[in-house]
Design a protein around this motif. Structure first.
Motif, PDB file in Angstrom:
ATOM      1  N   HIS A  80       0.691  -0.987   0.543  1.00 42.17           N
ATOM      2  CA  HIS A  80      -0.022   0.192   0.103  1.00 42.17           C
ATOM      3  C   HIS A  80       0.895   1.355   0.142  1.00 42.17           C
ATOM      4  O   HIS A  80       2.074   1.280   0.280  1.00 42.17           O
ATOM      5  CB  HIS A  80      -0.918  -0.090   1.150  1.00 42.17           C
ATOM      6  N   CYS A  81      -0.339   2.354  -0.153  1.00 37.25           N
ATOM      7  CA  CYS A  81       1.035   3.537  -0.692  1.00 37.25           C
ATOM      8  C   CYS A  81       0.238   4.492   0.494  1.00 37.25           C
ATOM      9  O   CYS A  81      -0.859   4.256   0.347  1.00 37.25           O
ATOM     10  CB  CYS A  81       1.163   4.317  -2.026  1.00 37.25           C
ATOM     11  N   GLY A  82       0.645   5.438  -0.205  1.00 37.72           N
ATOM     12  CA  GLY A  82       0.200   7.252   0.793  1.00 37.72           C
ATOM     13  C   GLY A  82      -1.175   7.818  -0.551  1.00 37.72           C
ATOM     14  O   GLY A  82      -0.384   7.191  -2.147  1.00 37.72           O
ATOM     15  N   GLN A  83      -1.337   8.469  -0.149  1.00 33.65           N
ATOM     16  CA  GLN A  83      -2.547   9.269  -0.703  1.00 33.65           C
ATOM     17  C   GLN A  83      -3.113  10.985  -0.570  1.00 33.65           C
ATOM     18  O   GLN A  83      -2.016  11.513   0.746  1.00 33.65           O
ATOM     19  CB  GLN A  83      -3.939   8.878  -0.809  1.00 33.65           C
ATOM     20  N   ASN A  84      -2.980  11.597  -1.175  1.00 29.60           N
ATOM     21  CA  ASN A  84      -3.596  13.184  -1.139  1.00 29.60           C
ATOM     22  C   ASN A  84      -4.705  12.765  -1.186  1.00 29.60           C
ATOM     23  O   ASN A  84      -5.769  12.594  -2.168  1.00 29.60           O
ATOM     24  CB  ASN A  84      -3.046  14.059  -2.070  1.00 29.60           C
ATOM     25  N   ALA A 116      -4.617   1.129   5.216  1.00 28.82           N
ATOM     26  CA  ALA A 116      -4.650   2.068   4.116  1.00 28.82           C
ATOM     27  C   ALA A 116      -6.417   1.550   3.605  1.00 28.82           C
ATOM     28  O   ALA A 116      -6.382   0.708   3.340  1.00 28.82           O
ATOM     29  CB  ALA A 116      -3.592   0.884   2.675  1.00 28.82           C
ATOM     30  N   ASP A 117      -6.081   2.849   3.179  1.00 26.26           N
ATOM     31  CA  ASP A 117      -7.731   2.936   1.388  1.00 26.26           C
ATOM     32  C   ASP A 117      -7.512   1.598   0.601  1.00 26.26           C
ATOM     33  O   ASP A 117      -6.329   1.476  -0.148  1.00 26.26           O
ATOM     34  CB  ASP A 117      -7.474   4.543   0.767  1.00 26.26           C
ATOM     35  N   THR A 118      -8.238   1.530   0.114  1.00 32.28           N
ATOM     36  CA  THR A 118      -8.752   0.028  -1.132  1.00 32.28           C
ATOM     37  C   THR A 118      -8.273   0.924  -2.657  1.00 32.28           C
ATOM     38  O   THR A 118      -7.238  -0.054  -2.854  1.00 32.28           O
ATOM     39  CB  THR A 118     -10.223   0.563  -0.853  1.00 32.28           C
ATOM     40  N   GLY A 160     -16.054   1.171   5.723  1.00 30.22           N
ATOM     41  CA  GLY A 160     -14.430   0.210   6.590  1.00 30.22           C
ATOM     42  C   GLY A 160     -14.126  -0.896   6.286  1.00 30.22           C
ATOM     43  O   GLY A 160     -13.293  -1.827   5.991  1.00 30.22           O
ATOM     44  N   GLU A 161     -14.768  -1.214   4.607  1.00 24.50           N
ATOM     45  CA  GLU A 161     -14.011  -2.786   3.923  1.00 24.50           C
ATOM     46  C   GLU A 161     -12.869  -2.677   3.528  1.00 24.50           C
ATOM     47  O   GLU A 161     -12.152  -3.428   4.096  1.00 24.50           O
ATOM     48  CB  GLU A 161     -15.166  -2.865   3.140  1.00 24.50           C
ATOM     49  N   ASP A 162     -12.208  -1.708   3.589  1.00 28.74           N
ATOM     50  CA  ASP A 162     -10.762  -1.334   3.519  1.00 28.74           C
ATOM     51  C   ASP A 162     -10.044  -2.291   4.675  1.00 28.74           C
ATOM     52  O   ASP A 162      -9.376  -3.546   3.966  1.00 28.74           O
ATOM     53  CB  ASP A 162     -10.181  -0.410   3.209  1.00 28.74           C
ATOM     54  N   THR A 202      -2.829  15.719   2.765  1.00 33.38           N
ATOM     55  CA  THR A 202      -1.798  14.275   2.586  1.00 33.38           C
ATOM     56  C   THR A 202      -1.926  13.403   3.518  1.00 33.38           C
ATOM     57  O   THR A 202      -1.469  13.475   4.759  1.00 33.38           O
ATOM     58  CB  THR A 202      -0.662  14.906   2.081  1.00 33.38           C
ATOM     59  N   ALA A 203      -1.895  12.051   2.978  1.00 35.78           N
ATOM     60  CA  ALA A 203      -1.298  11.527   4.094  1.00 35.78           C
ATOM     61  C   ALA A 203      -0.544   9.888   3.067  1.00 35.78           C
ATOM     62  O   ALA A 203      -1.234   9.145   2.307  1.00 35.78           O
ATOM     63  CB  ALA A 203      -3.639  10.186   4.164  1.00 35.78           C
ATOM     64  N   PRO A 204       0.441  10.882   3.864  1.00 37.76           N
ATOM     65  CA  PRO A 204       1.576   9.693   3.309  1.00 37.76           C
ATOM     66  C   PRO A 204       1.272   8.013   3.527  1.00 37.76           C
ATOM     67  O   PRO A 204       1.526   7.005   3.272  1.00 37.76           O
ATOM     68  CB  PRO A 204       2.355  10.511   3.818  1.00 37.76           C
ATOM     69  N   GLY A 205       1.000   7.728   4.647  1.00 39.62           N
ATOM     70  CA  GLY A 205       0.423   5.985   5.265  1.00 39.62           C
ATOM     71  C   GLY A 205       1.477   6.223   6.245  1.00 39.62           C
ATOM     72  O   GLY A 205       2.259   6.822   5.763  1.00 39.62           O
TER      73      GLY A 205
END
Length: 178
Positions: free
Chosen positions: A24-28, A64-66, A89-91, A47-50
């Motif tokens: 998994h990675c981060g996201q904006n 992590a988000d799906t 919350g399935e992810d 910014t959610a870098p994870g």
């Protein structure tokens, strides 16, 4: 939206240690609300870098988000696939079940590779939008996860799931100041 290098970066990570099962990675993240007049309001942006989550963090509903995940197809058989009854919350639910079945085999990729846009308000559709506009629906979706995991000794997300209607802030565009 995946960045143009999403698959390339994920493939590189998979090649670095093929014993891992989920990456998994981060996201904006950007959240908009559409008013009943059709105007768009920016509600939040971050910014959610994870990160490489520890077990106790996962049990607190971190993960992590799906849109930020890739995983081996065969792990779905082991963990029972995506829980189709879990509509919120399935992810996290999948992330947790993979963590339990494959401890230490989830890998964080330290890149922001996803642009995630969430839309709420007048005319918005989808599970998240519908739950946000209907407090009772959101409570029902939260209760599903609470009932599913509450008996596990490591489950620590009660406060984020146990909500009453008056606890939930409905950010409806029609109620926001102009």
């Amino acid at each position: 939206v995946w960045h143009s290098r999403f698959l390339e970066k994920m493939r590189e990570a998979i090649g670095q240690d093929e014993t891992n099962v989920l990456w998994h990675c981060g996201q904006n993240y950007v959240c908009y609300e559409r008013t009943v007049k059709g105007e768009w309001l920016l509600i939040s942006q971050e910014t959610a870098p994870g990160k490489q989550y520890k077990a106790e963090e996962i049990w607190q509903m971190n993960g992590a988000d799906t849109n930020c995940m890739v995983h081996r197809r065969e792990i779905l058989e082991t963990v029972g696939g995506w829980d189709e009854r879990c509509r919120w919350g399935e992810d996290w639910d999948l992330f947790l079940r993979v963590h339990r079945a494959f401890p230490g085999k989830i890998k964080w990729i330290s890149h922001i590779l996803v642009e995630y846009r969430q839309i709420f308000g007048a005319g918005a559709d989808g599970v998240c939008a519908e739950a946000r506009e209907n407090v009772e629906e959101e409570i029902k979706l939260r209760r599903y996860l609470l009932q599913k995991w509450k008996h596990h000794p490591n489950f620590a997300a009660y406060k984020s799931l146990e909500k009453k209607a008056e606890d939930l802030l409905l950010m409806r565009a029609k109620n926001l100041p102009n």
